[in-house]
Write a protein that holds these residues in place. Structure first.
Motif, PDB file in Angstrom:
ATOM      1  N   PHE A 171       0.830  -1.343   0.145  1.00 38.50           N
ATOM      2  CA  PHE A 171      -0.121  -0.197  -0.021  1.00 38.50           C
ATOM      3  C   PHE A 171       0.807   1.095  -0.099  1.00 38.50           C
ATOM      4  O   PHE A 171       0.669   2.342  -0.740  1.00 38.50           O
ATOM      5  N   CYS A 172       1.932   1.380   0.799  1.00 35.58           N
ATOM      6  CA  CYS A 172       2.926   2.222   1.090  1.00 35.58           C
ATOM      7  C   CYS A 172       3.616   2.535  -0.474  1.00 35.58           C
ATOM      8  O   CYS A 172       3.714   3.680  -0.775  1.00 35.58           O
ATOM      9  N   TYR A 173       3.847   1.497  -1.073  1.00 35.58           N
ATOM     10  CA  TYR A 173       4.800   1.637  -2.396  1.00 35.58           C
ATOM     11  C   TYR A 173       4.019   2.170  -3.411  1.00 35.58           C
ATOM     12  O   TYR A 173       4.194   2.929  -4.278  1.00 35.58           O
ATOM     13  N   ASP A 177       5.028   3.813  -8.949  1.00 40.76           N
ATOM     14  CA  ASP A 177       4.656   3.082 -10.263  1.00 40.76           C
ATOM     15  C   ASP A 177       3.225   3.345 -10.448  1.00 40.76           C
ATOM     16  O   ASP A 177       2.090   2.866  -9.649  1.00 40.76           O
ATOM     17  N   ALA A 178       3.095   4.032 -11.497  1.00 37.74           N
ATOM     18  CA  ALA A 178       1.848   4.589 -11.983  1.00 37.74           C
ATOM     19  C   ALA A 178       0.830   3.342 -12.686  1.00 37.74           C
ATOM     20  O   ALA A 178      -0.172   3.413 -12.399  1.00 37.74           O
ATOM     21  N   ALA A 223       1.139   0.032 -11.403  1.00 42.93           N
ATOM     22  CA  ALA A 223       0.471  -0.662 -10.406  1.00 42.93           C
ATOM     23  C   ALA A 223      -0.511   0.327  -9.653  1.00 42.93           C
ATOM     24  O   ALA A 223      -1.725  -0.607  -9.442  1.00 42.93           O
ATOM     25  N   PHE A 224      -0.562   1.364  -9.715  1.00 40.85           N
ATOM     26  CA  PHE A 224      -1.575   2.164  -9.127  1.00 40.85           C
ATOM     27  C   PHE A 224      -2.956   2.056  -9.961  1.00 40.85           C
ATOM     28  O   PHE A 224      -4.031   1.883  -9.298  1.00 40.85           O
ATOM     29  N   VAL A 225      -2.955   2.040 -11.143  1.00 44.61           N
ATOM     30  CA  VAL A 225      -4.030   1.945 -12.155  1.00 44.61           C
ATOM     31  C   VAL A 225      -4.672   0.623 -11.901  1.00 44.61           C
ATOM     32  O   VAL A 225      -5.711   0.439 -11.888  1.00 44.61           O
ATOM     33  N   LYS A 226      -3.648  -0.264 -11.796  1.00 42.68           N
ATOM     34  CA  LYS A 226      -4.351  -1.855 -11.761  1.00 42.68           C
ATOM     35  C   LYS A 226      -4.931  -2.150 -10.374  1.00 42.68           C
ATOM     36  O   LYS A 226      -6.147  -2.658 -10.380  1.00 42.68           O
ATOM     37  N   VAL A 227      -4.378  -1.572  -9.412  1.00 42.43           N
ATOM     38  CA  VAL A 227      -4.921  -1.690  -8.002  1.00 42.43           C
ATOM     39  C   VAL A 227      -6.313  -0.940  -8.109  1.00 42.43           C
ATOM     40  O   VAL A 227      -7.274  -1.379  -7.433  1.00 42.43           O
ATOM     41  N   ILE A 228      -6.509   0.360  -8.215  1.00 34.78           N
ATOM     42  CA  ILE A 228      -7.585   1.163  -8.254  1.00 34.78           C
ATOM     43  C   ILE A 228      -8.610   0.389  -9.185  1.00 34.78           C
ATOM     44  O   ILE A 228      -9.769   0.281  -8.742  1.00 34.78           O
ATOM     45  N   ALA A 229      -8.258   0.001 -10.380  1.00 26.36           N
ATOM     46  CA  ALA A 229      -9.274  -0.830 -11.373  1.00 26.36           C
ATOM     47  C   ALA A 229      -9.848  -2.087 -10.630  1.00 26.36           C
ATOM     48  O   ALA A 229     -10.924  -2.500 -10.598  1.00 26.36           O
TER      49      ALA A 229
END
Length: 243
Positions: free
Chosen positions: A151-153, A159-160, A162-168
């Motif tokens: 979560f902190c990473y 890592d944009a 990874a951020f988009v994948k987690v949000i999706a």
């Protein structure tokens, strides 16, 4: 035999083997049994499904290696889901009624055993080992720490993608969660976990083949679309800037 003659003889043998292989392939249309085929499995897997699942008792149950036990667990979970979700039974009520039934049967059995010459019930001595709880606690602690680190990473902006994948993924999970209750969603996950692996193990070759054909066709279509978009962009007239 000289070195050149030995080399020539080796080349002749290799050429003869290749000729035999090509002639057998052309005549029969099949690959000889002594030629190994490299099979591509899902997610680049090289081990069997049983090994991927851990080779333990849980893997045996998921793959229905012990059919009676697997059927009993599946039927028990299904009955529990029907009781709680469809009939509207509550968990505390169920536990209380279950304990009442067990205590009543044990009490009547113990008192009636001396009257009808039955052996009294033998209650097993249950002592839970401390190691099991420590292992579970350590595993939960490790997973929670890994979740916090991830979560902190992701939230740090490094890592944009990874951020988009987690949000999706979270958004998709919230949508699916709005369709079912938590109990029904857990039951669906349980059913998938106890049906998909065993079906895939039984039909993994056609499933793998179909999957990679689908992926190849998808990549081909995406490439065509990308080329078409680039060609369309090139055809857009560009007006020179006026000074």
């Amino acid at each position: 035999m000289s070195e050149n003659e030995a080399h020539t003889s080796l080349v002749d043998k290799i050429t003869e083997k290749l000729h035999d292989y090509s002639s057998s392939s052309d005549s029969d249309g099949e690959v000889p049994s002594n030629v190994l085929r490299i099979k591509k499995h899902l997610f680049g897997r090289t081990e069997s499904v049983h090994n991927v699942l851990g080779c333990g008792k849980a893997a045996d149950l998921v793959l229905w290696r012990h059919k009676q036990v697997s059927v009993a667990i599946f039927a028990g979970v299904t009955v529990m889901w029907l009781l709680f979700e469809w009939i509207g039974y509550h968990l505390i009520t169920f536990l209380c009624h279950f304990l009442i039934l067990v205590l009543a049967v044990s009490f009547v059995w113990s008192n009636a055993a001396s009257l009808i010459n039955w052996s009294p019930p033998k209650f097993p001595e249950v002592i839970l080992p401390e190691g099991i709880f420590l292992q579970v606690a350590q595993s939960v602690r490790h997973e929670i720490n890994e979740a916090f680190i991830t979560f902190c990473y992701i939230s740090s902006g490094k890592d944009a993608l990874a951020f988009v994948k987690v949000i999706a993924g979270l958004w998709l999970l919230s949508v699916v969660g709005s369709w079912f209750s938590f109990l029904t969603l857990s039951y669906i996950v349980f059913v998938l976990a106890h049906t998909v692996p065993v079906i895939y193990e039984a039909y993994q070759d056609p499933i793998d083949s179909t999957w990679y054909k689908f992926m190849d066709q998808s990549k081909s279509h995406l490439t065509k679309i990308s080329v078409a978009i680039k060609e369309a962009i090139k055809k857009i007239p560009h007006h020179p800037k006026q000074e």
